[in-house]
Motif scaffolding. Structure first.
Motif, PDB file in Angstrom:
ATOM      1  N   GLY A  77       1.266  -1.446  -0.154  1.00 41.47           N
ATOM      2  CA  GLY A  77       0.160   0.108   0.110  1.00 41.47           C
ATOM      3  C   GLY A  77       0.757   1.343   0.152  1.00 41.47           C
ATOM      4  N   PRO A  78       0.302   1.789   0.295  1.00 42.02           N
ATOM      5  CA  PRO A  78       1.269   3.442   0.638  1.00 42.02           C
ATOM      6  C   PRO A  78       2.433   3.140   1.030  1.00 42.02           C
ATOM      7  CG  PRO A  78      -1.044   3.810   1.745  1.00 42.02           C
ATOM      8  CD  PRO A  78      -0.963   2.330   1.509  1.00 42.02           C
ATOM      9  N   ARG A  79       3.559   4.752   0.628  1.00 42.57           N
ATOM     10  CA  ARG A  79       5.042   4.346   0.640  1.00 42.57           C
ATOM     11  C   ARG A  79       5.181   2.781  -0.052  1.00 42.57           C
ATOM     12  NH1 ARG A  79       2.508   4.780   5.079  1.00 42.57           N
ATOM     13  NH2 ARG A  79       4.295   3.618   6.387  1.00 42.57           N
ATOM     14  N   PHE A  80       4.385   2.098  -0.062  1.00 43.87           N
ATOM     15  CA  PHE A  80       5.144  -0.015  -1.058  1.00 43.87           C
ATOM     16  C   PHE A  80       4.875  -0.740   0.373  1.00 43.87           C
ATOM     17  CE2 PHE A  80       7.170   3.247  -4.317  1.00 43.87           C
ATOM     18  CZ  PHE A  80       6.106   2.749  -4.779  1.00 43.87           C
ATOM     19  N   SER A  94      -4.441   1.667  -3.201  1.00 43.56           N
ATOM     20  CA  SER A  94      -3.989   1.042  -3.884  1.00 43.56           C
ATOM     21  C   SER A  94      -3.918   2.334  -5.205  1.00 43.56           C
ATOM     22  CB  SER A  94      -4.247   0.131  -4.924  1.00 43.56           C
ATOM     23  OG  SER A  94      -5.786  -0.306  -5.424  1.00 43.56           O
ATOM     24  N   LEU A  95      -4.703   2.494  -5.902  1.00 47.44           N
ATOM     25  CA  LEU A  95      -5.223   3.599  -7.011  1.00 47.44           C
ATOM     26  C   LEU A  95      -4.828   4.782  -5.837  1.00 47.44           C
ATOM     27  CD1 LEU A  95      -8.625   2.327  -8.210  1.00 47.44           C
ATOM     28  CD2 LEU A  95      -5.610   2.395  -9.196  1.00 47.44           C
ATOM     29  N   GLY A  96      -5.547   4.931  -5.086  1.00 44.73           N
ATOM     30  CA  GLY A  96      -5.083   6.167  -4.361  1.00 44.73           C
ATOM     31  C   GLY A  96      -4.197   6.694  -3.870  1.00 44.73           C
ATOM     32  N   THR A  97      -2.210   5.771  -4.474  1.00 42.72           N
ATOM     33  CA  THR A  97      -1.086   5.883  -4.456  1.00 42.72           C
ATOM     34  C   THR A  97      -0.597   5.655  -5.395  1.00 42.72           C
ATOM     35  OG1 THR A  97      -0.644   3.954  -4.231  1.00 42.72           O
ATOM     36  CG2 THR A  97      -0.834   4.509  -2.528  1.00 42.72           C
ATOM     37  N   LEU A  98      -1.378   5.558  -6.951  1.00 43.96           N
ATOM     38  CA  LEU A  98      -1.138   6.138  -8.879  1.00 43.96           C
ATOM     39  C   LEU A  98      -0.491   7.374  -8.574  1.00 43.96           C
ATOM     40  CD1 LEU A  98      -1.989   3.752 -10.761  1.00 43.96           C
ATOM     41  CD2 LEU A  98      -3.163   5.747 -11.520  1.00 43.96           C
ATOM     42  N   PRO A  99       0.964   7.054  -9.030  1.00 39.53           N
ATOM     43  CA  PRO A  99       1.605   8.212  -9.026  1.00 39.53           C
ATOM     44  C   PRO A  99       0.588   9.475 -10.446  1.00 39.53           C
ATOM     45  CG  PRO A  99       3.249   6.374  -9.937  1.00 39.53           C
ATOM     46  CD  PRO A  99       1.621   6.193  -9.606  1.00 39.53           C
ATOM     47  N   HIS A 100       1.296  10.929  -9.253  1.00 41.10           N
ATOM     48  CA  HIS A 100       0.741  11.706  -9.682  1.00 41.10           C
ATOM     49  C   HIS A 100       1.165  12.279 -11.674  1.00 41.10           C
ATOM     50  CE1 HIS A 100      -2.144  15.295  -9.611  1.00 41.10           C
ATOM     51  NE2 HIS A 100      -1.244  15.959  -9.877  1.00 41.10           N
ATOM     52  N   ASP A 101       2.252  11.306 -11.615  1.00 39.70           N
ATOM     53  CA  ASP A 101       3.001  11.676 -12.810  1.00 39.70           C
ATOM     54  C   ASP A 101       2.438  11.019 -13.954  1.00 39.70           C
ATOM     55  OD1 ASP A 101       5.919  10.786 -12.681  1.00 39.70           O
ATOM     56  OD2 ASP A 101       4.950  10.343 -10.934  1.00 39.70           O
ATOM     57  N   ALA A 102       2.807  11.827 -15.650  1.00 39.26           N
ATOM     58  CA  ALA A 102       2.349  10.617 -16.415  1.00 39.26           C
ATOM     59  C   ALA A 102       3.440   9.533 -16.203  1.00 39.26           C
ATOM     60  CB  ALA A 102       2.067  11.137 -17.553  1.00 39.26           C
ATOM     61  N   ARG A 103       5.098   9.905 -16.242  1.00 39.06           N
ATOM     62  CA  ARG A 103       6.065   8.743 -16.364  1.00 39.06           C
ATOM     63  C   ARG A 103       5.297   7.343 -15.172  1.00 39.06           C
ATOM     64  NH1 ARG A 103      12.697   9.521 -15.753  1.00 39.06           N
ATOM     65  NH2 ARG A 103      12.912   7.629 -16.029  1.00 39.06           N
ATOM     66  N   GLY A 104       4.915   7.830 -13.966  1.00 42.51           N
ATOM     67  CA  GLY A 104       5.215   6.861 -13.052  1.00 42.51           C
ATOM     68  C   GLY A 104       4.082   6.705 -13.466  1.00 42.51           C
ATOM     69  N   ARG A 105       3.056   6.441 -13.841  1.00 41.23           N
ATOM     70  CA  ARG A 105       1.394   5.985 -13.908  1.00 41.23           C
ATOM     71  C   ARG A 105       1.844   4.343 -14.644  1.00 41.23           C
ATOM     72  NH1 ARG A 105      -0.573  10.967 -14.037  1.00 41.23           N
ATOM     73  NH2 ARG A 105      -1.180  11.141 -16.164  1.00 41.23           N
ATOM     74  N   LEU A 106       2.290   5.409 -15.523  1.00 41.26           N
ATOM     75  CA  LEU A 106       2.730   4.723 -17.055  1.00 41.26           C
ATOM     76  C   LEU A 106       3.593   2.635 -16.680  1.00 41.26           C
ATOM     77  CD1 LEU A 106       2.817   3.551 -19.914  1.00 41.26           C
ATOM     78  CD2 LEU A 106       5.187   5.077 -20.459  1.00 41.26           C
ATOM     79  N   ARG A 107       4.464   3.742 -15.690  1.00 35.21           N
ATOM     80  CA  ARG A 107       5.327   2.468 -15.273  1.00 35.21           C
ATOM     81  C   ARG A 107       4.694   1.612 -13.883  1.00 35.21           C
ATOM     82  NH1 ARG A 107       9.782   4.344 -10.958  1.00 35.21           N
ATOM     83  NH2 ARG A 107       8.446   4.725 -10.106  1.00 35.21           N
ATOM     84  N   ALA A 193       2.239  18.330   3.863  1.00 31.96           N
ATOM     85  CA  ALA A 193       3.175  17.412   4.036  1.00 31.96           C
ATOM     86  C   ALA A 193       2.790  16.563   4.615  1.00 31.96           C
ATOM     87  CB  ALA A 193       4.415  18.084   4.857  1.00 31.96           C
ATOM     88  N   SER A 194       2.397  16.345   5.801  1.00 35.20           N
ATOM     89  CA  SER A 194       2.499  15.245   6.716  1.00 35.20           C
ATOM     90  C   SER A 194       1.583  13.632   5.942  1.00 35.20           C
ATOM     91  CB  SER A 194       1.623  15.500   8.038  1.00 35.20           C
ATOM     92  OG  SER A 194       0.284  15.332   7.693  1.00 35.20           O
ATOM     93  N   PHE A 195       0.751  13.999   4.686  1.00 32.29           N
ATOM     94  CA  PHE A 195      -0.026  13.467   4.075  1.00 32.29           C
ATOM     95  C   PHE A 195       1.136  13.006   3.240  1.00 32.29           C
ATOM     96  CE2 PHE A 195      -2.715  12.502  -0.183  1.00 32.29           C
ATOM     97  CZ  PHE A 195      -3.710  11.616   0.672  1.00 32.29           C
ATOM     98  N   ALA A 196       1.775  13.957   2.494  1.00 28.25           N
ATOM     99  CA  ALA A 196       1.956  13.432   0.933  1.00 28.25           C
ATOM    100  C   ALA A 196       3.862  12.068   1.902  1.00 28.25           C
ATOM    101  CB  ALA A 196       2.799  14.391   0.773  1.00 28.25           C
ATOM    102  N   GLN A 197       3.607  12.352   3.015  1.00 27.89           N
ATOM    103  CA  GLN A 197       4.973  11.370   3.291  1.00 27.89           C
ATOM    104  C   GLN A 197       4.147   9.923   3.599  1.00 27.89           C
ATOM    105  OE1 GLN A 197       6.765  12.900   6.628  1.00 27.89           O
ATOM    106  NE2 GLN A 197       9.025  11.824   5.930  1.00 27.89           N
ATOM    107  N   TRP A 198       3.206  10.592   4.359  1.00 33.23           N
ATOM    108  CA  TRP A 198       2.446   8.569   4.791  1.00 33.23           C
ATOM    109  C   TRP A 198       1.874   8.250   3.643  1.00 33.23           C
ATOM    110  CZ3 TRP A 198      -2.738   7.383   3.858  1.00 33.23           C
ATOM    111  CH2 TRP A 198      -2.975   6.086   4.442  1.00 33.23           C
ATOM    112  N   SER A 199       1.528   8.700   2.494  1.00 31.69           N
ATOM    113  CA  SER A 199       0.884   8.144   1.795  1.00 31.69           C
ATOM    114  C   SER A 199       2.118   7.687   0.858  1.00 31.69           C
ATOM    115  CB  SER A 199      -0.525   8.750   0.558  1.00 31.69           C
ATOM    116  OG  SER A 199       0.363  10.626   0.411  1.00 31.69           O
ATOM    117  N   GLY A 200       3.234   8.781   0.606  1.00 30.82           N
ATOM    118  CA  GLY A 200       3.806   8.202  -0.086  1.00 30.82           C
ATOM    119  C   GLY A 200       3.510   8.619  -2.022  1.00 30.82           C
ATOM    120  N   THR A 201       3.257   9.535  -1.652  1.00 33.09           N
ATOM    121  CA  THR A 201       2.062  10.911  -3.294  1.00 33.09           C
ATOM    122  C   THR A 201       2.807  11.394  -3.815  1.00 33.09           C
ATOM    123  OG1 THR A 201       0.523  11.292  -2.062  1.00 33.09           O
ATOM    124  CG2 THR A 201      -0.107   8.804  -2.638  1.00 33.09           C
ATOM    125  N   GLY A 202       3.606  12.370  -3.086  1.00 29.98           N
ATOM    126  CA  GLY A 202       4.767  13.441  -2.929  1.00 29.98           C
ATOM    127  C   GLY A 202       4.049  14.370  -2.961  1.00 29.98           C
TER     128      GLY A 202
END
Length: 344
Positions: A77-80, A94-107, A193-202
């Motif tokens: 889940g969050p932060r792998f 799962s989908l809630g942590t999908l990368p925000h950028d196109a490159r990350g989503r494609l990977r 900032a704390s949500f970004a760190q906890w979720s790993g979404t950036g």
């Protein structure tokens, strides 16, 4: 972001709310709905069977196999990190942590598609799957988990077993917003900032989520600075003004109540020296709630539970700690748990 009037919250109000929101003040009745509530913000399981002990702290009559309940699933889940969540909430974590950028989503999507084709309905060690896909490091398979199509089973002593499932029919944006809501309800008051760190979404994804949630948030002042809560939780925060209290609860390493970073740790453990004993540089011990405060750290080796007290406990408190320890529903443990006391 739409800003609502600031509410000043005390440390006691914040911790009391978190303990009630996290089902730590009174155990929930047995059943799938209680398991879902216990895992509302996910239960970290990166320490073997930590999720099992987090469930026990929240749900009555927890069996040694509660973490395997059909209503629950295990995933990266969050932060792998390994999480146990309600099966119906798979998309959120799962989908809630999908990368925000196109490159990350494609990977993530490409890795998931390759894994699905390779497994072809089978289940196998993720290390074996990684080798079969020609990966230098099988940990790269964790990127696929953000698509909601990968589940795992990790026993702790062996490599996780991995398999694929149909993709959730959920918009990733909605999944991320729900992930943020759950974080705010269980960990709030919180910041982007704390949500970004906890979720790993950036930071960018967290900022976007908070901006979209803006009308449903309330800005609050806390002893460690300004933050946000769900507007629907405001009355509950206001009601928690009578100080801290509560039963004895053994919280494992990685429990939602303890997964904090930076200044957030100061609220739970104001003493700087004690914070270093709970959040160590390496493997964290567990924390023990007594009367709403962390008063003990603990570690377990087989049937021996070693507790390090931070203050002198009364005879009644020691009895309550021993009763809680002896009630731990640990898989494979048939002997009585013994408590060994040390003082910091």
């Amino acid at each position: 972001m739409t800003v609502r009037s600031t509410l000043e919250l005390t440390r006691e109000q914040i911790l009391s709310f978190r303990q009630r929101a996290g089902a730590l003040t009174e155990r929930l009745p047995p059943g799938a709905e209680s398991l879902r509530r216990a895992a509302w913000a996910g239960l970290q399981d990166s320490m073997p069977r930590a999720a099992q002990l987090s469930i026990h702290a929240r749900v009555a009559q927890t069996s040694p196999s509660a973490w395997e309940d059909p209503s629950l699933v295990q995933l990266w889940g969050p932060r792998f990190t390994v999480f146990v969540v309600a099966a119906r909430d798979l998309a959120v974590f799962s989908l809630g942590t999908l990368p925000h950028d196109a490159r990350g989503r494609l990977r993530a999507q490409t890795t998931a598609a390759q894994l699905h084709a390779f497994l072809d309905g089978a289940r196998m060690s993720y290390e074996e799957a990684g080798r079969g896909l020609g990966m230098a490091n099988a940990n790269m398979l964790r990127y696929a988990a953000a698509t909601g199509t990968v589940l795992i089973r990790w026993e702790g002593a062996r490599r996780p077993v991995i398999w694929t499932v149909p993709p959730p029919d959920v918009d990733p944006v909605e999944a991320r917003l729900e992930l943020a809501r759950r974080y705010l309800h269980v960990y709030g008051p919180a910041t982007q900032a704390s949500f970004a760190q906890w979720s790993g979404t950036g930071p960018r994804a967290a900022l976007a989520a908070f901006e979209m949630l803006g009308p449903s948030l309330t800005r609050v002042g806390t002893p460690i600075g300004e933050a946000w809560i769900l507007a629907e939780d405001e009355d509950a925060f206001r009601a928690d003004a009578d100080g801290l209290s509560g039963p004895v609860r053994l919280l494992p390493s990685g429990d939602p109540y303890l997964v904090l970073q930076g200044a957030d740790r100061e609220l739970v453990v104001p003493d700087d020296g004690r914070r270093g004993e709970l959040w160590t540089p390496r493997v964290w011990p567990g924390g023990l709630l007594i009367g709403g405060e962390i008063a003990v750290t603990w570690r377990r080796a087989d049937t021996v539970l070693t507790v390090q007290t931070w203050r002198r406990l009364s005879a009644a408190e020691r009895d309550a700690v021993m009763a809680e320890a002896e009630s731990l529903p640990l898989p494979g443990i048939t002997q009585r748990i013994a408590v060994r006391w040390t003082e910091a």
